[in-house]
Design a protein around this motif. Structure first.
Motif, mmCIF file in Angstrom:
data_model
loop_
_atom_site.group_PDB
_atom_site.id
_atom_site.type_symbol
_atom_site.label_atom_id
_atom_site.label_comp_id
_atom_site.label_asym_id
_atom_site.label_seq_id
_atom_site.Cartn_x
_atom_site.Cartn_y
_atom_site.Cartn_z
ATOM 1 N N GLN A 25 0.853 -1.176 0.000
ATOM 2 C CA GLN A 25 0.000 0.000 0.000
ATOM 3 C C GLN A 25 0.894 1.232 0.000
ATOM 4 O OE1 GLN A 25 -2.543 0.327 3.398
ATOM 5 N NE2 GLN A 25 -4.123 1.403 2.272
ATOM 6 N N SER A 26 0.699 2.138 -0.958
ATOM 7 C CA SER A 26 1.554 3.322 -1.068
ATOM 8 C C SER A 26 1.287 4.263 0.086
ATOM 9 C CB SER A 26 1.271 4.041 -2.395
ATOM 10 O OG SER A 26 -0.005 4.626 -2.366
ATOM 11 N N PRO A 27 2.299 5.083 0.460
ATOM 12 C CA PRO A 27 2.096 6.055 1.536
ATOM 13 C C PRO A 27 0.952 7.016 1.239
ATOM 14 C CG PRO A 27 4.432 5.812 1.050
ATOM 15 C CD PRO A 27 3.687 5.063 -0.003
ATOM 16 N N ALA A 28 0.829 7.420 -0.038
ATOM 17 C CA ALA A 28 -0.225 8.364 -0.399
ATOM 18 C C ALA A 28 -1.605 7.793 -0.128
ATOM 19 C CB ALA A 28 -0.093 8.752 -1.867
ATOM 20 N N ALA A 29 -1.738 6.466 -0.300
ATOM 21 C CA ALA A 29 -3.033 5.834 -0.085
ATOM 22 C C ALA A 29 -3.429 5.854 1.385
ATOM 23 C CB ALA A 29 -3.007 4.413 -0.612
ATOM 24 N N LYS A 30 -2.426 5.960 2.275
ATOM 25 C CA LYS A 30 -2.698 5.931 3.704
ATOM 26 C C LYS A 30 -2.944 7.331 4.281
ATOM 27 C CE LYS A 30 0.339 1.912 4.440
ATOM 28 N NZ LYS A 30 1.539 1.440 5.149
ATOM 29 N N THR A 31 -2.355 8.335 3.658
ATOM 30 C CA THR A 31 -2.401 9.678 4.228
ATOM 31 C C THR A 31 -3.584 10.469 3.696
ATOM 32 O OG1 THR A 31 -0.946 10.514 2.493
ATOM 33 C CG2 THR A 31 0.094 9.748 4.528
ATOM 34 N N PRO A 32 -4.103 11.407 4.486
ATOM 35 C CA PRO A 32 -5.216 12.242 4.011
ATOM 36 C C PRO A 32 -4.756 13.275 2.993
ATOM 37 C CG PRO A 32 -4.516 12.955 6.187
ATOM 38 C CD PRO A 32 -3.748 11.700 5.884
ATOM 39 N N ILE A 33 -5.681 13.721 2.190
ATOM 40 C CA ILE A 33 -5.435 14.842 1.283
ATOM 41 C C ILE A 33 -5.792 16.112 2.048
ATOM 42 C CG2 ILE A 33 -6.143 15.988 -0.851
ATOM 43 C CD1 ILE A 33 -6.906 13.185 -1.920
ATOM 44 N N GLY A 55 -20.564 25.902 1.424
ATOM 45 C CA GLY A 55 -20.574 25.288 0.101
ATOM 46 C C GLY A 55 -19.366 24.419 -0.158
ATOM 47 N N MET A 56 -18.208 24.862 0.319
ATOM 48 C CA MET A 56 -16.977 24.091 0.144
ATOM 49 C C MET A 56 -17.103 22.720 0.824
ATOM 50 S SD MET A 56 -13.845 24.168 -1.133
ATOM 51 C CE MET A 56 -13.685 25.929 -1.474
ATOM 52 N N LYS A 57 -17.575 22.721 2.064
ATOM 53 C CA LYS A 57 -17.766 21.458 2.778
ATOM 54 C C LYS A 57 -18.765 20.559 2.048
ATOM 55 C CE LYS A 57 -16.991 23.382 7.414
ATOM 56 N NZ LYS A 57 -17.645 23.667 8.725
ATOM 57 N N LEU A 58 -19.820 21.175 1.543
ATOM 58 C CA LEU A 58 -20.878 20.427 0.874
ATOM 59 C C LEU A 58 -20.356 19.689 -0.357
ATOM 60 C CD1 LEU A 58 -23.952 19.899 0.997
ATOM 61 C CD2 LEU A 58 -24.271 21.946 -0.411
ATOM 62 N N ALA A 59 -19.435 20.320 -1.095
ATOM 63 C CA ALA A 59 -18.906 19.705 -2.312
ATOM 64 C C ALA A 59 -18.222 18.372 -2.021
ATOM 65 C CB ALA A 59 -17.929 20.665 -2.992
ATOM 66 N N PHE A 60 -17.481 18.309 -0.920
ATOM 67 C CA PHE A 60 -16.803 17.057 -0.571
ATOM 68 C C PHE A 60 -17.757 16.069 0.094
ATOM 69 C CE2 PHE A 60 -13.348 20.101 -1.003
ATOM 70 C CZ PHE A 60 -12.486 19.398 -1.818
ATOM 71 N N ASP A 61 -18.680 16.592 0.874
ATOM 72 C CA ASP A 61 -19.671 15.741 1.529
ATOM 73 C C ASP A 61 -20.500 14.972 0.503
ATOM 74 O OD1 ASP A 61 -21.287 14.942 3.929
ATOM 75 O OD2 ASP A 61 -22.845 16.023 2.830
ATOM 76 N N GLN A 62 -20.806 15.609 -0.618
ATOM 77 C CA GLN A 62 -21.628 14.974 -1.646
ATOM 78 C C GLN A 62 -20.909 13.828 -2.351
ATOM 79 O OE1 GLN A 62 -22.571 18.529 -3.885
ATOM 80 N NE2 GLN A 62 -24.623 18.667 -3.004
ATOM 81 N N ARG A 63 -19.627 13.694 -2.147
ATOM 82 C CA ARG A 63 -18.855 12.629 -2.791
ATOM 83 C C ARG A 63 -18.565 11.481 -1.837
ATOM 84 N NH1 ARG A 63 -17.932 16.954 -5.944
ATOM 85 N NH2 ARG A 63 -17.302 16.518 -8.090
ATOM 86 N N GLY A 64 -19.333 11.399 -0.779
ATOM 87 C CA GLY A 64 -19.067 10.353 0.190
ATOM 88 C C GLY A 64 -17.907 10.693 1.082
ATOM 89 N N ASN A 65 -17.413 11.919 0.930
ATOM 90 C CA ASN A 65 -16.402 12.471 1.827
ATOM 91 C C ASN A 65 -15.033 11.804 1.751
ATOM 92 O OD1 ASN A 65 -18.375 14.254 2.772
ATOM 93 N ND2 ASN A 65 -19.156 12.653 4.138
ATOM 94 N N ARG A 66 -14.801 11.099 0.676
ATOM 95 C CA ARG A 66 -13.474 10.531 0.414
ATOM 96 C C ARG A 66 -13.241 10.586 -1.088
ATOM 97 N NH1 ARG A 66 -11.769 7.803 5.009
ATOM 98 N NH2 ARG A 66 -10.074 6.748 3.917
ATOM 99 N N ILE A 67 -11.996 10.692 -1.468
ATOM 100 C CA ILE A 67 -11.653 10.698 -2.890
ATOM 101 C C ILE A 67 -10.573 9.649 -3.139
ATOM 102 C CG2 ILE A 67 -10.567 12.028 -4.757
ATOM 103 C CD1 ILE A 67 -12.060 14.470 -3.734
ATOM 104 N N ALA A 68 -10.870 8.738 -4.044
ATOM 105 C CA ALA A 68 -9.945 7.654 -4.396
ATOM 106 C C ALA A 68 -9.455 6.921 -3.149
ATOM 107 C CB ALA A 68 -8.764 8.204 -5.199
ATOM 108 N N GLY A 69 -10.359 6.724 -2.194
ATOM 109 C CA GLY A 69 -10.036 5.982 -0.987
ATOM 110 C C GLY A 69 -9.273 6.752 0.063
ATOM 111 N N ARG A 70 -9.014 8.037 -0.200
ATOM 112 C CA ARG A 70 -8.250 8.845 0.750
ATOM 113 C C ARG A 70 -9.166 9.829 1.473
ATOM 114 N NH1 ARG A 70 -2.896 11.124 -2.132
ATOM 115 N NH2 ARG A 70 -2.483 11.745 0.044
ATOM 116 N N GLU A 71 -8.973 9.941 2.764
ATOM 117 C CA GLU A 71 -9.704 10.936 3.544
ATOM 118 C C GLU A 71 -9.287 12.331 3.097
ATOM 119 O OE1 GLU A 71 -10.001 12.463 8.191
ATOM 120 O OE2 GLU A 71 -8.454 11.043 7.550
#
Length: 402
Positions: A25-33, A55-71
């Motif tokens: 598992q790559s380090p990037a996959a473990k660390t938050p963005i 609105g900024m919070k809402l944009a990420f919340d609408q995506r399940g609050n994770r991107i490509a498995g990263r918090e």
């Protein structure tokens, strides 16, 4: 305001990962963005920062609050709309928090102050409001993008529209006495006078003016030689000006037009009431835009928040654009070159209409809208009058002719 850390995650608790033999598992996959967000939460621009953050919070919340498995973590700082504070905070975000991308910014003065720090650190910045035209003109940087129209663009087009469509010939400009208002004054004058009109007076008021009586009186005195007043104020200043303008009896004597002052919602028309009726506005967005993406956004926002405000949309589209670029690189924000390229390629049917970045300036290249404040079903709203498609920054149009 103390630093706010908003950890965006689907849930809490420990996550167990079973790794098959031979897999790593790559380090990037473990660390938050980490996304650094800077808005003002004190002073006359406080409401602009507070609602855009929603609105900024809402944009990420609408995506399940994770991107490509990263918090995703939003590291939020209060720049207080002060250049020195903003520079200190952006350095903290870059050097201490190690954010991968920056966003937000309301004040043009703050945006100009942090330009070198952002460019030198090579950290992408997506501006959601600050006009600061120079940052996407002669001071542009490959790391700076903007999802809002740059300094004076809307005012330039509105100057032409007032002359061509409303038949106005002599104008008075009034705006905030700092980079934001001054840039709009210059571009409004270019647009209005290139069409054949004349700006007969300019009246500037300090940011955070408590009583606009003196300034409205100056406008009234010059008004005998004008047929339209064009203003550029934001936040509480816009509310105070529009109310004073009506109280002093100018509302029914001189047409009032503006860039982004008479916004829909509680940050604008809701607080101005009948004082704003009949005002013409040019803006990048109104909730009444009849696009599928916008209809869905307005409905879902009302359901989630209980209200809708254009400022929420401004923050949301900034977060939306960042999220789309992150998705395009599968969350690998550490690859700065790849992430920048993904940002440049973001193109979709947005709440604004068709969205894309201008490859020359890295400003949004989208429609702008002329509206009029009217009562609709007992509520004051901005009603669409005309669409100006793909409104390119006129500074770049001038460069093309040289």
């Amino acid at each position: 305001m103390r630093k706010l850390t908003v950890a965006i995650a689907v849930g809490t608790g420990l996550v167990a990962a079973w790794i098959a033999p031979g897999w790593t598992q790559s380090p990037a996959a473990k660390t938050p963005i980490k996304v650094g967000v800077m808005y003002p939460f004190k002073g006359p621009f406080a409401v602009l920062g507070e609602l855009q953050l929603v609105g900024m919070k809402l944009a990420f919340d609408q995506r399940g609050n994770r991107i490509a498995g990263r918090e995703v973590q939003l590291i939020v700082e209060d720049d207080e709309a002060k250049p020195d504070v903003g520079l200190t905070k952006v350095r903290k975000l870059i050097e201490q928090e190690k954010v991968a991308v920056l966003t937000g910014i309301v004040s043009s003065a703050v945006a100009y102050a942090l330009r070198s720090a952002v460019h030198d650190a090579k950290v992408p910045l997506v501006i959601t409001m600050a006009n600061s035209g120079g940052l996407t003109r002669d001071q542009r940087s490959p790391y700076i993008f903007r999802t809002f129209q740059p300094g004076g663009t809307g005012s330039y087009y509105m100057g032409k529209w007032l002359y061509d469509r409303l038949g106005k010939r002599k104008a008075i400009f009034s705006g905030s006495d700092y980079a934001y208002g001054r840039e709009h004054a210059e571009m409004f004058k270019k647009g209005f006078e290139s069409a054949g009109g004349k700006v007969v007076a300019e009246v500037f008021a300090p940011l955070g003016t408590a009583d606009f009586g003196t300034y409205v009186t100056q406008i009234g005195r010059a008004g005998s030689d004008a047929d339209v007043v064009y203003i550029v104020y934001s936040g509480i200043d816009a509310i105070r000006f529009v109310k004073t303008y009506a109280e002093y009896g100018l509302k029914d004597k001189l047409t009032l037009a503006n860039w982004g002052a008479t916004l829909d919602g509680k940050s604008g028309l809701g607080a101005m009431g009948d004082a704003a009726l009949g005002a013409y506005q040019i803006a990048t967005y109104i909730p009444a835009l009849d696009f599928p993406a916008n209809r869905r956004f307005v409905e879902s926002t009302k359901q989630k928040l209980g209200y809708m405000d254009p400022l929420v949309q401004m923050g949301h589209i900034g977060g939306d654009v960042i999220a789309r670029a992150l998705e395009a690189v599968n969350g690998s924000v550490e690859d700065t070159a790849g992430f920048l390229q993904a940002l440049r390629r973001v193109q979709f049917d947005s709440t604004l209409g068709p969205f894309k970045f201008d490859p020359q300036s890295q400003n949004v290249l989208a429609n702008i809208y002329v509206t009029r404040a009217e009562k609709v079903g007992g509520e004051i709203q901005n009603v669409l009058v005309q669409t100006i498609p793909e409104a390119k920054d006129p500074w770049w149009l001038e460069q093309a002719t040289r």
